[in-house]
Write a protein that holds these residues in place. Structure first.
Motif, mmCIF file in Angstrom:
data_model
loop_
_atom_site.group_PDB
_atom_site.id
_atom_site.type_symbol
_atom_site.label_atom_id
_atom_site.label_comp_id
_atom_site.label_asym_id
_atom_site.label_seq_id
_atom_site.Cartn_x
_atom_site.Cartn_y
_atom_site.Cartn_z
ATOM 1 N N MET A 50 0.864 -1.183 0.000
ATOM 2 C CA MET A 50 0.000 0.000 0.000
ATOM 3 C C MET A 50 0.899 1.231 0.000
ATOM 4 N N VAL A 51 0.307 2.421 -0.074
ATOM 5 C CA VAL A 51 1.111 3.643 -0.015
ATOM 6 C C VAL A 51 1.801 3.696 1.361
ATOM 7 N N SER A 52 2.970 4.300 1.413
ATOM 8 C CA SER A 52 3.781 4.298 2.639
ATOM 9 C C SER A 52 3.201 5.268 3.671
ATOM 10 N N SER A 53 3.663 5.107 4.904
ATOM 11 C CA SER A 53 3.197 6.024 5.956
ATOM 12 C C SER A 53 4.265 6.169 7.029
ATOM 13 N N LYS A 54 4.001 7.088 7.931
ATOM 14 C CA LYS A 54 4.903 7.309 9.055
ATOM 15 C C LYS A 54 4.064 7.493 10.302
ATOM 16 N N ASP A 55 4.429 6.749 11.340
ATOM 17 C CA ASP A 55 3.716 6.829 12.618
ATOM 18 C C ASP A 55 4.567 7.622 13.602
ATOM 19 N N HIS A 56 3.931 8.417 14.440
ATOM 20 C CA HIS A 56 4.637 9.115 15.523
ATOM 21 C C HIS A 56 4.230 8.435 16.825
ATOM 22 N N LYS A 57 5.151 7.652 17.382
ATOM 23 C CA LYS A 57 4.760 6.772 18.494
ATOM 24 C C LYS A 57 4.851 7.414 19.869
ATOM 25 N N ARG A 58 5.710 8.423 20.021
ATOM 26 C CA ARG A 58 5.878 8.994 21.360
ATOM 27 C C ARG A 58 4.720 9.911 21.722
ATOM 28 N N ALA A 59 4.450 10.008 23.030
ATOM 29 C CA ALA A 59 3.260 10.712 23.500
ATOM 30 C C ALA A 59 3.350 12.237 23.323
ATOM 31 N N LEU A 60 4.558 12.797 23.394
ATOM 32 C CA LEU A 60 4.683 14.261 23.471
ATOM 33 C C LEU A 60 5.434 14.856 22.276
ATOM 34 N N ASP A 61 5.250 16.154 22.080
ATOM 35 C CA ASP A 61 5.928 16.870 21.001
ATOM 36 C C ASP A 61 7.437 16.639 21.075
ATOM 37 N N GLY A 62 8.078 16.676 19.922
ATOM 38 C CA GLY A 62 9.530 16.528 19.876
ATOM 39 C C GLY A 62 9.963 15.093 20.147
ATOM 40 N N ASP A 63 9.062 14.148 19.910
ATOM 41 C CA ASP A 63 9.347 12.728 20.176
ATOM 42 C C ASP A 63 9.795 12.489 21.602
ATOM 43 N N LYS A 64 9.130 13.172 22.534
ATOM 44 C CA LYS A 64 9.420 12.954 23.952
ATOM 45 C C LYS A 64 8.266 12.147 24.571
ATOM 46 N N GLY A 65 8.505 11.708 25.813
ATOM 47 C CA GLY A 65 7.453 10.969 26.516
ATOM 48 C C GLY A 65 7.460 9.496 26.167
ATOM 49 N N LEU A 66 6.443 8.808 26.656
ATOM 50 C CA LEU A 66 6.400 7.351 26.528
ATOM 51 C C LEU A 66 5.982 6.916 25.131
ATOM 52 N N ASN A 67 6.321 5.670 24.788
ATOM 53 C CA ASN A 67 5.804 5.078 23.563
ATOM 54 C C ASN A 67 4.306 4.850 23.708
ATOM 55 N N THR A 68 3.566 5.110 22.646
ATOM 56 C CA THR A 68 2.110 4.884 22.663
ATOM 57 C C THR A 68 1.772 3.964 21.491
ATOM 58 N N GLY A 69 0.500 3.696 21.307
ATOM 59 C CA GLY A 69 0.070 2.957 20.117
ATOM 60 C C GLY A 69 0.252 3.770 18.846
ATOM 61 N N GLY A 70 0.449 5.082 18.975
ATOM 62 C CA GLY A 70 0.584 5.960 17.799
ATOM 63 C C GLY A 70 -0.213 7.229 18.018
ATOM 64 N N MET A 71 0.441 8.383 17.881
ATOM 65 C CA MET A 71 -0.198 9.677 18.170
ATOM 66 C C MET A 71 -0.548 10.441 16.902
ATOM 67 N N GLY A 72 -0.157 9.896 15.750
ATOM 68 C CA GLY A 72 -0.491 10.574 14.504
ATOM 69 C C GLY A 72 0.308 9.968 13.376
ATOM 70 N N THR A 73 -0.200 10.138 12.161
ATOM 71 C CA THR A 73 0.431 9.526 10.992
ATOM 72 C C THR A 73 0.326 10.441 9.785
ATOM 73 N N ILE A 74 1.238 10.198 8.842
ATOM 74 C CA ILE A 74 1.142 10.851 7.537
ATOM 75 C C ILE A 74 1.346 9.805 6.449
ATOM 76 N N SER A 75 0.808 10.085 5.280
ATOM 77 C CA SER A 75 1.045 9.251 4.103
ATOM 78 C C SER A 75 1.051 10.155 2.882
ATOM 79 N N PRO A 76 2.022 10.074 1.978
ATOM 80 C CA PRO A 76 3.141 9.140 2.011
ATOM 81 C C PRO A 76 4.209 9.569 3.010
ATOM 82 N N ASN A 77 5.165 8.665 3.257
ATOM 83 C CA ASN A 77 6.327 8.989 4.064
ATOM 84 C C ASN A 77 7.373 9.605 3.125
#
Ligand code: AMP
Ligand code: GLY
Length: 420
Positions: free
Chosen positions: A207-234
């Motif tokens: 499928m078309v590519s994507s990118k997940d942002h797994k950390r809870a807070l801005d700047g990739d800080k904080g704990l790993n989550t199930g995913g806080m947002g995505t974009i496609s394509p990567n």
């Protein structure tokens, strides 16, 4: 066709919405579903992991197909159970879902078939694991063997942190039995990419590519989550890299699974790291990603029901799979405190205003509909998706829609699609 979708998050909302567009689909059901899904599909309060309950529901509804979306029922063998009862099911059987269910299995498969991944060692003895980490350069990646709701991975910055992680998994059982065996891995650096792929075990269509942002807070800080947002394509996933991935990772994986007598049919999730030495596999999942699905499926032009049907019958090679040009972005709005502790039951305002906006879809992840009002009912509450001609346009529109939505202690990241 009558279709039952198993699951109840944002991913399932996106699958249900796409299926609802199909001319082949006459009735949609979902179990357990959620508030948003209930507007498109009749929902039943049967847990995804209640295998007998799901089978009984599929029989009662006389469905033509069951789509099993989450990892745990796949790993528990829901597809096998349905098939044994003569019900068509989309998703890998238990012996193929192990690709996600056991990190030891997937690492060994990659090693045996020469599929690029991080170097690793497996331990079921704590003392041996502790001796090993004392000799590794930091950072060190420590993973629990089994399913741990996406939380069984610790990136230790020092040897001491790695030793603590080994103790917490193997001695304190922080992830239950998932930590009886652990994998200790080399830390990979580079850009992460998710590629979901349709496969019937012989043919694989990325499928078309994507990118997940797994950390809870801005700047990739904080704990790993199930995913806080995505974009496609990567943006990092060029045609050249895509060709390499197809030749070095995607097709070899499908072939390896077939050679092992574990033919994989369903959606295969490749979590990749684009390293200086080329693309490498971080993880496989045996299902659609969440929230990757919320940016990938809106871009699918072809009929999802036809694709699922073709995969079940192993004739994916015969049908065209087309994608819309442009881009999509999804911003997750979570409950304050997620992924640790949070309150539920707060009323959600502004959904209609957000959904009235052009190119915007609000996927419900954790909501319930009570007396005509949507209430929060989970950690990740909503996935606000917008499509656009460019990534920038999609992001701008998605964030404009997010601004319209309010509930108490709502939390979202402001830099989705804008970090490396
Ligand atoms: P996983 O559940 O295996 O996807 O791991 C969760 C996240 O941890 C991944 O999305 C990566 O960001 C990170 N991660 C896992 N394994 C590695 C690795 N070997 N090197 C660097 N980062 C990793
Ligand atoms: N978004 C990561 C996953 O679905 O596992």
């Amino acid at each position: 066709m009558k279709i039952l979708v198993v699951g109840g998050g944002g991913r399932e909302h996106a699958i249900v919405k796409k299926l609802a567009e199909s001319r082949k689909v006459e009735s949609l059901y979902c179990a357990p579903g959620n508030g948003g899904i209930s507007q498109l599909a009749e929902c039943f309060p049967v847990k995804a992991t209640d295998l007998e309950g799901q089978l009984a529901l599929a029989k009662k509804l006389k469905v033509d197909m069951v789509v099993v979306a989450p990892d745990d029922p796949l790993c528990l063998g829901l597809v096998d159970l349905l098939e044994q009862n003569g019900i068509r099911a989309f998703g890998p059987r238990k012996n193929a879902a192990i690709l996600e269910g056991s990190k030891v299995f997937s690492k060994q498969l990659m090693k045996q078939y020469g599929i690029p991944t991080a170097k690793y060692a497996v331990f079921d003895d704590m003392q041996a694991a502790l001796e090993y980490v004392a000799q590794q350069p930091a950072p060190i990646v420590v993973k629990a063997e089994g399913l741990a709701l996406g939380k069984g991975v610790i990136i230790a910055q020092t040897q001491q942190e790695a030793a603590d992680a080994v103790h917490s998994m193997m001695q304190d059982k922080a992830f239950g039995d998932a930590g009886n065996r652990i994998v200790i891995e080399e830390f990979l650096t580079g850009t992460e990419v998710t590629v979901l792929a349709f496969t019937d075990g012989k043919t694989l269509v990325p499928m078309v590519s994507s990118k997940d942002h797994k950390r809870a807070l801005d700047g990739d800080k904080g704990l790993n989550t199930g995913g806080m947002g995505t974009i496609s394509p990567n943006p990092a996933y060029t045609d050249e890299i895509a060709q390499r991935c197809m030749a070095e990772i995607f097709l070899p994986t499908v072939e390896a699974m077939r050679a092992e007598g574990r033919t994989f049919k369903g959606c295969l999730y490749f979590g990749l790291m684009l390293t200086q030495d080329g693309p490498k596999v971080i993880e496989y999942n045996a299902r659609f990603g969440d929230p990757e699905t919320q940016v990938v499926l809106p871009r699918l032009e072809s009929d999802l029901c036809e694709i699922f049907d073709a995969i079940i019958d192993e004739r994916l090679a015969e049908i065209p799979v087309h994608w819309k040009p442009g881009a999509a972005a999804c911003i997750v709005i979570a409950s304050g405190g997620y992924p640790v502790k949070y309150q539920s039951g707060y009323p959600i305002e502004g959904l209609e205003q957000a959904e009235a906006m052009q190119d915007v879809t609000v996927y419900h992840a954790g909501t319930k509909l009570e007396n005509g009002r949507f209430l929060t009912a989970g950690g990740r509450v909503l996935g606000v998706t917008a499509t656009g001609e460019t990534l920038e346009a999609a992001l701008t529109q998605a964030y404009a829609a997010v601004e319209k939505i309010h509930f108490q202690d709502a939390h979202y990241r402001h830099d989705i699609g804008r970090t490396k």
